[in-house]
Design an enzyme around this catalytic site. Structure first.
Site, short mmCIF file in Angstrom:
data_model
loop_
_atom_site.label_atom_id
_atom_site.label_comp_id
_atom_site.label_asym_id
_atom_site.label_seq_id
_atom_site.Cartn_x
_atom_site.Cartn_y
_atom_site.Cartn_z
N SER A 23 0.83 -1.22 0.00
CA SER A 23 0.00 0.00 0.00
C SER A 23 0.86 1.26 0.00
CB SER A 23 -0.92 0.00 1.23
OG SER A 23 -0.17 -0.16 2.42
N ASN A 110 -1.89 -2.50 13.16
CA ASN A 110 -3.35 -2.32 13.12
C ASN A 110 -3.79 -1.05 13.83
OD1 ASN A 110 -3.17 -4.73 11.86
ND2 ASN A 110 -4.11 -5.95 13.49
N THR A 155 -40.38 26.66 -9.60
CA THR A 155 -40.69 25.32 -9.10
C THR A 155 -41.00 24.52 -10.35
OG1 THR A 155 -43.05 25.74 -8.87
CG2 THR A 155 -41.71 26.19 -6.93
N HIS A 156 -40.62 23.25 -10.37
CA HIS A 156 -40.77 22.41 -11.57
C HIS A 156 -40.05 23.01 -12.78
CE1 HIS A 156 -44.08 20.52 -9.27
NE2 HIS A 156 -44.40 21.77 -8.97
N LYS A 283 -18.65 29.05 -29.13
CA LYS A 283 -18.93 28.44 -27.83
C LYS A 283 -18.16 29.04 -26.66
CE LYS A 283 -20.69 24.41 -27.73
NZ LYS A 283 -21.90 23.95 -27.11
N ASN A 285 -18.13 27.36 -23.01
CA ASN A 285 -18.71 26.26 -22.23
C ASN A 285 -18.36 26.37 -20.75
OD1 ASN A 285 -19.68 25.13 -24.60
ND2 ASN A 285 -17.82 23.94 -24.92
N TYR A 317 -9.20 -6.50 12.73
CA TYR A 317 -8.60 -6.04 11.48
C TYR A 317 -8.64 -7.12 10.40
CZ TYR A 317 -5.28 -4.32 8.03
OH TYR A 317 -4.70 -3.92 6.85
N GLN A 322 -7.40 -2.12 4.16
CA GLN A 322 -6.39 -1.32 3.47
C GLN A 322 -7.02 -0.55 2.30
OE1 GLN A 322 -2.23 -2.73 2.96
NE2 GLN A 322 -2.74 -2.92 0.81
N LYS A 325 -8.10 3.55 2.08
CA LYS A 325 -7.29 4.76 1.85
C LYS A 325 -7.52 5.44 0.52
CE LYS A 325 -4.10 2.93 4.97
NZ LYS A 325 -5.02 1.77 5.01
N1 ARG Z 1 -1.02 -1.36 5.11
C1 ARG Z 1 -1.94 -1.83 6.08
C2 ARG Z 1 -3.27 -1.11 5.93
O1 ARG Z 1 -3.30 -0.13 5.30
C3 ARG Z 1 -1.42 -1.61 7.45
C4 ARG Z 1 -1.93 -2.57 8.48
C5 ARG Z 1 -1.40 -3.90 8.25
N2 ARG Z 1 -1.74 -4.81 9.28
C6 ARG Z 1 -1.66 -6.14 9.10
N3 ARG Z 1 -1.97 -6.87 10.11
N4 ARG Z 1 -1.30 -6.65 7.97
O2 ARG Z 1 -4.28 -1.52 6.39
#
Ligand code: ARG
Length: 456
Positions: A23, A110, A155-156, A283, A285, A317, A322, A325
């Protein structure tokens, strides 16, 4: 290369699996939060006698150096690492040796990742709140400028009653004030520290979660360690608030697009916020407004993706999380970008008040006021309503508007009509009479502006 977590397994993973699992390409943007979180963690460990004070000092200055080096570009984030947490710990251990390996005592990735997300999001929420505030200010200024500019209210999408452009703009201010409040409100629940929940069950070490939380500016600590590492509703609440905000920006954009069309010609956007066509020379736009409207769908998508990811997850968890994000980051970037374009676009937008007025004059939007005129002279509302409708039909048939229909024709419908009716149904009078709180009279709109400006 073997992973830091090599132990039960040899820590050597397949390249494709590695890329899939990693990640760092997106969580690298939380490096500051990750490092400051770790500094507070080291300080807490020392305060509690879990590590030596001199060890914590080394960890903290090592982390500070990493932060400086990333900021200055001296240290490049290694995209081959699994995530930002691993990267920081690896660099620290490389630089400090064995003491670096003590940082992760009484902690897990976690609770670490949950901490980073909360810190990151709380700062970004503030950034969005201040952008919404700027837009509110710009709208209040515009509303003041056009507090007496008469336009048809719809309205409408049919012309309904006369209002002022200032009044219309202030409706959006109210929506944005609520958006701002929703964002501040979700910050309250966001600003709870999960750190110390560890992997899921808490820890056997004598930690001080409250100390660590307050070092990092949190109001309180998660009361349940399972919840601390599993909860992503702070992200969902944030994205819900963003989705509603985007829905408002999108409706406003839709009106701007309509109003700038040749059919309406109510507003003129500055050239800086419009585009031309590659083939049609005439135009101009409203691409920016269209894109804001379009990007709204994307923010809804971010919200729905995470809602769907979370709906079937058992505690605590799971790696699925992940996936929180990219959606959250995308929502942040999109909302910020849209506000950054919307605000100057509105600030430089000019109203074509003559066209607004003309449109207001053509649509019998003072028919309610004509009925009210008869009511004032003693006629029951339903009868007055019916007569006014018949007069509108007559006007349409004979090519008049209510203001130009001669008095003798009015009198054919009721003896209650006299010369003063023309003054009574003038658009200015129609607007000025709507003095109810929140109504469209100039005084009421000015009061709305004053009140909105007071709210911080
Ligand atoms: N990169 C992970 C996430 O964004 C971090 C947590 C990882 N924890 C694990 N037990 N693999 O969630």
């Amino acid at each position: 290369m073997a992973k830091m977590w090599a132990g039960r397994t040899d820590g050597v993973t397949d390249k494709i699996a590695d890329d899939f699992n990693s990640s760092i390409s997106f969580d690298c943007r939380m490096y500051k939060e990750d490092i400051t979180g770790s500094m507070a963690h080291a300080a807490m460990l020392a305060k509690q006698g879990i590590i030596e004070k001199c060890e914590a000092d080394r960890l903290i200055s090592g982390l500070a150096e990493i932060l400086d080096d990333i900021n200055s570009g001296k240290l490049e984030i290694d995209m081959a690492c699994e995530d930002i947490h691993m990267f920081v710990e690896e660099v620290l251990t490389k630089r400090l040796g064995d003491v670096g390996k003590k940082l992760h005592t009484a902690r897990s990735r976690n609770d670490q990742v949950a901490l980073d997300m909360r810190m990151y999001l709380r700062a970004e929420t503030d950034g969005i709140i201040s952008r919404v505030t700027e837009l509110i200010e710009v709208l209040c200024d515009k509303a003041e400028e056009y507090a007496d500019a008469i336009m048809p209210g719809y309205t409408h999408l049919q012309r309904a009653q006369p209002i002022t452009f200032g009044h219309h703009l202030m409706a959006y201010v109210q929506m944005l004030l609520r958006d701002r409040e929703r964002l501040s409100d979700c910050k309250k629940r966001m600003n709870v520290s999960p750190i110390g929940s560890c992997a899921l069950a808490g820890t056997t070490y004598n930690t001080d979660r409250r100390f660590e939380a307050s070092e990092l500016g949190f109001d309180s600590v998660a009361a349940n360690s399972l919840d601390g590492v599993s909860d992503r509703d702070f992200c969902l609440e944030f994205m819900s608030a963003c989705s509603i905000l985007m829905m408002h920006l999108s409706r406003f954009s839709e009106e701007i697009i309509l109003w700038s069309s040749w059919e309406f010609r109510f507003v003129e956007l500055s050239d800086a916020y419009t585009t031309g066509s590659s083939i049609m020379p005439q135009k101009k736009n409203s691409d920016m407004a269209e894109l804001i409207r379009g990007k709204t769908g994307r923010v809804y998508g971010d919200l729905f993706a995470l809602l769907t990811t979370m709906k079937g997850l058992p505690l605590a968890y799971n790696k699925d999380m992940q996936e929180d994000k990219e959606g959250v980051f995308d929502a942040i970037d999109t909302v910020k970008m849209c506000l950054d374009v919307m605000t100057p676009m509105i600030a430089t937008m000019k109203a074509k008040t003559e066209n607004m007025k003309k449109a207001a004059q053509g649509g019998f939007i003072n028919a309610t006021d004509l009925a009210d005129y008869l009511v004032k002279k003693g006629m029951p509302f339903r009868t007055a309503y019916k007569i006014s409708g018949q007069i509108v039909a007559k006007c349409i048939a004979e090519g008049f508007v209510l203001e130009t229909l001669p008095l003798d024709i009015y009198k054919e419908y009721s003896e209650l009509f006299s010369e003063d009716l023309y003054e009574d149904i003038s658009l200015e009078a129609c607007v000025e009479r709507r003095i109810s709180e929140g109504g469209t009279s100039v005084a009421s709109v000015k009061k709305q502006i004053e009140d909105a400006r007071k709210l911080k």
